[in-house]
Design an enzyme around this catalytic site. Sequence first.
Site, PDB file in Angstrom:
ATOM      1  N   PHE A 177     -40.112 -22.956  45.955  1.00  0.00           N
ATOM      2  CA  PHE A 177     -40.365 -22.763  44.958  1.00  0.00           C
ATOM      3  C   PHE A 177     -40.962 -24.151  44.283  1.00  0.00           C
ATOM      4  O   PHE A 177     -41.036 -24.937  45.304  1.00  0.00           O
ATOM      5  CB  PHE A 177     -39.548 -22.041  43.929  1.00  0.00           C
ATOM      6  CG  PHE A 177     -39.700 -20.211  43.639  1.00  0.00           C
ATOM      7  CD1 PHE A 177     -40.056 -19.640  44.458  1.00  0.00           C
ATOM      8  CD2 PHE A 177     -39.604 -20.184  42.680  1.00  0.00           C
ATOM      9  CE1 PHE A 177     -40.154 -18.695  44.673  1.00  0.00           C
ATOM     10  CE2 PHE A 177     -39.754 -18.351  42.284  1.00  0.00           C
ATOM     11  CZ  PHE A 177     -39.372 -18.106  43.681  1.00  0.00           C
TER      12      PHE A 177
ATOM     13  N   ASN B  70     -50.617 -19.074  44.708  1.00  0.00           N
ATOM     14  CA  ASN B  70     -50.202 -19.530  43.331  1.00  0.00           C
ATOM     15  C   ASN B  70     -49.983 -20.780  42.883  1.00  0.00           C
ATOM     16  O   ASN B  70     -50.496 -21.977  43.281  1.00  0.00           O
ATOM     17  CB  ASN B  70     -49.368 -18.996  42.213  1.00  0.00           C
ATOM     18  CG  ASN B  70     -47.912 -18.858  43.439  1.00  0.00           C
ATOM     19  OD1 ASN B  70     -48.232 -18.065  44.171  1.00  0.00           O
ATOM     20  ND2 ASN B  70     -47.092 -19.102  42.507  1.00  0.00           N
ATOM     21  N   ASP B  71     -48.863 -21.408  42.318  1.00  0.00           N
ATOM     22  CA  ASP B  71     -48.757 -22.409  41.341  1.00  0.00           C
ATOM     23  C   ASP B  71     -48.952 -23.916  41.890  1.00  0.00           C
ATOM     24  O   ASP B  71     -48.180 -24.112  43.287  1.00  0.00           O
ATOM     25  CB  ASP B  71     -47.641 -23.219  40.930  1.00  0.00           C
ATOM     26  CG  ASP B  71     -47.415 -21.602  39.885  1.00  0.00           C
ATOM     27  OD1 ASP B  71     -48.044 -20.536  39.766  1.00  0.00           O
ATOM     28  OD2 ASP B  71     -46.160 -21.759  39.458  1.00  0.00           O
TER      29      ASP B  71
END
Length: 514
Positions: free
Chosen positions: A99, A33-34
């Site tokens: 993250f 993802n990101d």
Amino acid sequence: MLDKRLDPEQAKKVQESKWYPKYHVAPPVGWLNDPNGFSYYKGEYHIFYQYHPYSVNWGPMHWGHSTSKDLCHWEHQPIAITPGAFSEGHEWYDWDGCFSGCGYEFEGKLWLMYTSQRFNGPGGVNSSAENPSGHNPSGSSGGGNVTERQCFAYSEDGINFTKYEGNPVIDVPNSDPIVANVDFRDPKIWDHNGKYYCAIGNRIHDRSRTQIVLYESENFFDWKFKSVAAISKPDYSEGTMWECPGFAHFGDTYVMIISPQHVPPKGYMFHNIHQAGYMIGKLNYETGIYDHGEFFTFDHGFDFYATTMMKNPEGRYFIIAWMAAWQSPFPEQADGWATMLTIPRELQFRDGKVYTVPPKELEAMRGEGVHYKDLTLDKAISSAKLAGVKGTCGELLFEVDVKESGNFDFELFSSDKEKTLVRYYPEDGKPVLELNRDMTIEGGKGIRKVILQPFGDVLKFRIFLDKSAIEIFINDGAEVMSTRVYPQEESQNIVFIPLEGKPLVIKSLDWYEF
């Protein structure tokens, strides 16, 4: 290069699957993802991404890694950052995930600042004596069950990374009156006049508003809170959480990049669950306050989120985003992988407006190509009648004389069974472009529309196709519409269709198959 912890046979099978892209960044296996850490180091562009290599679903976040010398051809690199080993009791701050964050070259090393994640509760680090920052064992500030901190990892070769022994470098206690340590993530570092600055997305303690907080450092390692640079309106009209912040400056103008969650729809805008875009304003370094205008989106399609940004040695800004949306189905999971990134886009500021355009480096992928001039179409013309204009991976450029044309359609990934449709027409006196996935077989459905900015008599398109990706740049990047699609193998036609009995006048058309 494949990480030694991954199965090379599985990776080979994944990368030969029908929807796996040729020139977009995608995971070698597993979930992506990101994008993170977009940077330039030792002659190469580096892009990292949120990565779960052990399944096709989201899981404890690692940092995947790809590199490129030219922004066109990307090479897989070993996993850059992994969560700490709970069983071994070290790296307590990121046992539950690493993250998003940024990349920055400092004193000859590539430094990655990332958000570490730790769940609170019985047995967690926040309820043990191991926790040196003294957080409340009942949970984070802001009412969450997670504490987020900012940490460093560094590399001397751009491939192998070591976590900084002084982690975490930004650690906010529950008692902080301004910054909550839950929803406190996605740091972005830059320098100005001999100091280092870091913007971080955050939600306030009662979670009623979101803010971008600014930290400052004299030496890159010791960070102090500077200010709340910007804060959302209390009516949720600007979203519930601003993720992935960053600042690009063009003279005295600062463009703040953010990815707001849950912005309510407004006309044709903001119909995805989360958005990615920017505000234009001025940043006062004395007060740390960003005085800005309204929020605009970068992309009016279906699949564009979590924008990250970098500035290359030439001073050009590039952005790249996750080409997916959380609510979407991902049919490629059946083939052992999930989602991809967009192509890099150059961020430009012209005449008070922001444009995102494909960088000039992508022209290196072009071969001889197929070229047409001055076409007047008075009925549906399939790609079979425009010899050579056909395929699922390439670049399509064409210009339409709208003064001499009526409304029109064009189809991508088209066959007798399915198509992705783009339609141009006026609505209430304004030009509208519509992207329609309702006639596809697999993947997400729906329609997105954008009202085009004034552009004169010639409407310009530059479109990138890559197996299961479409990125449509309109009028030199004034608007963009992007989507994932999942065509059947026979769906390779490109079709132009005049509407309402009026001609479609194409001044020029170029097709480059990659």
